[in-house]
Design a protein around this motif. Structure first.
Motif, PDB file in Angstrom:
ATOM      1  N   PHE A 208      11.966   0.375  -5.763  1.00  0.00           N
ATOM      2  CA  PHE A 208      12.838   0.812  -4.670  1.00  0.00           C
ATOM      3  C   PHE A 208      12.738   2.318  -4.459  1.00  0.00           C
ATOM      4  N   GLY A 209      12.269   3.049  -5.479  1.00  0.00           N
ATOM      5  CA  GLY A 209      12.029   4.470  -5.282  1.00  0.00           C
ATOM      6  C   GLY A 209      10.880   4.745  -4.340  1.00  0.00           C
ATOM      7  N   PHE A 210       9.998   3.754  -4.143  1.00  0.00           N
ATOM      8  CA  PHE A 210       8.896   3.926  -3.201  1.00  0.00           C
ATOM      9  C   PHE A 210       9.413   4.112  -1.777  1.00  0.00           C
ATOM     10  N   ILE A 211      10.578   3.539  -1.474  1.00  0.00           N
ATOM     11  CA  ILE A 211      11.140   3.689  -0.128  1.00  0.00           C
ATOM     12  C   ILE A 211      11.440   5.155   0.155  1.00  0.00           C
ATOM     13  N   ALA A 212      12.003   5.850  -0.830  1.00  0.00           N
ATOM     14  CA  ALA A 212      12.293   7.271  -0.652  1.00  0.00           C
ATOM     15  C   ALA A 212      11.010   8.086  -0.531  1.00  0.00           C
ATOM     16  N   LEU A 213       9.980   7.706  -1.276  1.00  0.00           N
ATOM     17  CA  LEU A 213       8.718   8.426  -1.197  1.00  0.00           C
ATOM     18  C   LEU A 213       8.041   8.212   0.161  1.00  0.00           C
ATOM     19  N   ILE A 214       8.088   6.982   0.659  1.00  0.00           N
ATOM     20  CA  ILE A 214       7.446   6.688   1.945  1.00  0.00           C
ATOM     21  C   ILE A 214       8.143   7.422   3.088  1.00  0.00           C
ATOM     22  N   SER A 215       9.465   7.553   2.992  1.00  0.00           N
ATOM     23  CA  SER A 215      10.228   8.210   4.057  1.00  0.00           C
ATOM     24  C   SER A 215      10.491   9.683   3.761  1.00  0.00           C
ATOM     25  N   ALA A 216       9.750  10.284   2.839  1.00  0.00           N
ATOM     26  CA  ALA A 216       9.970  11.691   2.482  1.00  0.00           C
ATOM     27  C   ALA A 216       9.688  12.593   3.679  1.00  0.00           C
ATOM     28  N   LEU A 229       2.546   8.733  -2.458  1.00  0.00           N
ATOM     29  CA  LEU A 229       2.858   8.004  -1.225  1.00  0.00           C
ATOM     30  C   LEU A 229       3.315   8.896  -0.073  1.00  0.00           C
ATOM     31  N   ALA A 230       3.918  10.041  -0.333  1.00  0.00           N
ATOM     32  CA  ALA A 230       4.547  10.819   0.728  1.00  0.00           C
ATOM     33  C   ALA A 230       3.525  11.296   1.761  1.00  0.00           C
ATOM     34  N   HIS A 231       2.495  11.986   1.311  1.00  0.00           N
ATOM     35  CA  HIS A 231       1.487  12.503   2.233  1.00  0.00           C
ATOM     36  C   HIS A 231       0.694  11.362   2.871  1.00  0.00           C
TER      37      HIS A 231
END
Length: 288
Positions: A208-216, A229-231
């Motif tokens: 679920f932390g991937f959601i925050a990284l994707i929407s960073a 994942l962010a960039h």
């Protein structure tokens, strides 16, 4: 007259007997396996699992679509027009999230299963070592995840009526490099699993932390580009929503994407290597 076998007569040589001329030619000697054979075996294994257990594969697609349906229809009731204006970004983000979860769990969960089944030692004793085997198994599962996520993406586009730019080369390269960093996180989590065994709840929480990284917010906070994942998510949004092709990105943007991917993959590989070494030194490699 001399007694013995007449070597001039071919009938005097027993049929099926050894031919001295073939001795030592090494034709029947077993050849050492190469990484090509390992990769082919791992990919074929993944194909067999997909074919023999289609209900499980279809179930994964149905679950992914169910959660997207809850996100889409529930969000439309609550947010209305605001959700419609950002629908393309939500579809792209959810597509990348399904890929990320597949890449992460392909290594961490697979290693956890090997520990639980008691087959971890077999991988340790292979000529290749456990880390290369786990890496190739992870890559094989990522390939399968790409196929299933493509089906999920097609259904999402159909349900929402959204149109995206789907250049195959751009999407595969950008998304593949983006989830490579997650593959490194999966390696690190797999190494921790070898040491501490039952930590599945913590590993699932990271998904679920991937959601925050994707929407960073990479534009407002440039330092987030160095997170996994962010960039890659920002570039994938530009590729699929704005139609930017791979060769239209700047060299610095692509270079940073490659550097982040390889950096996290190498870091996860190192953590996995030292964790398995420590587990062997403590004698807890086969414990569960």
């Amino acid at each position: 007259m001399t007694a013995g076998i007449d070597t001039e007569d071919p009938k005097s040589v027993p049929s099926g007997g050894p031919n001295p001329s073939d001795a030592g030619d090494g034709r029947d000697a077993p050849r050492p396996a190469t990484y090509y054979h390992l990769a082919r075996a791992v990919l074929y294994r993944e194909y067999l699992l997909f074919v023999r257990y289609p209900a499980n594969a279809v179930g994964g697609i149905v679950v992914a679509l169910f959660f997207f349906g809850v996100l889409f229809y529930g969000g439309r009731l609550l947010a209305g027009r605001a959700l419609t204006d950002s629908l393309e970004g939500i579809v792209v983000g959810y597509f990348l999230w399904t890929l990320s979860v597949g890449a992460y769990s392909s290594v961490s969960n697979d290693i956890g299963n090997e520990v639980q089944w008691g087959t971890l030692e077999r991988h340790i004793t292979t000529p290749f070592g456990f880390a290369p085997v786990a890496l190739l198994k992870g890559i094989a599962k990522v390939v399968r995840t790409f196929l299933t996520s493509a089906v999920v993406l097609a259904v999402m586009l159909f349900l929402t009526g959204t149109t995206l730019s789907l250049d195959p080369v751009t999407v595969v390269v950008v998304a593949g490099l983006a989830i490579t960093s997650v593959l490194g996180l999966g390696f690190a989590a797999g190494g921790v699993t070898v040491l501490y065994k039952r930590i599945g709840n913590w590993l699932n929480l990271l998904q679920f932390g991937f959601i925050a990284l994707i929407s960073a917010p990479v534009l407002d906070a440039p330092w987030t580009r160095f997170l996994p994942l962010a960039h890659g998510s920002a570039l994938l949004q530009r590729a699929m929503v704005d139609g930017v092709r791979l060769w239209e990105f700047g060299a610095g943007e692509l270079g940073l994407l490659v550097a982040v991917a390889l950096g996290y993959l190498l870091g996860g590989y190192v953590v996995f290597h030292y964790a398995t070494r420590r587990a062997r030194r403590l004698g807890v490699l086969g414990d569960y």
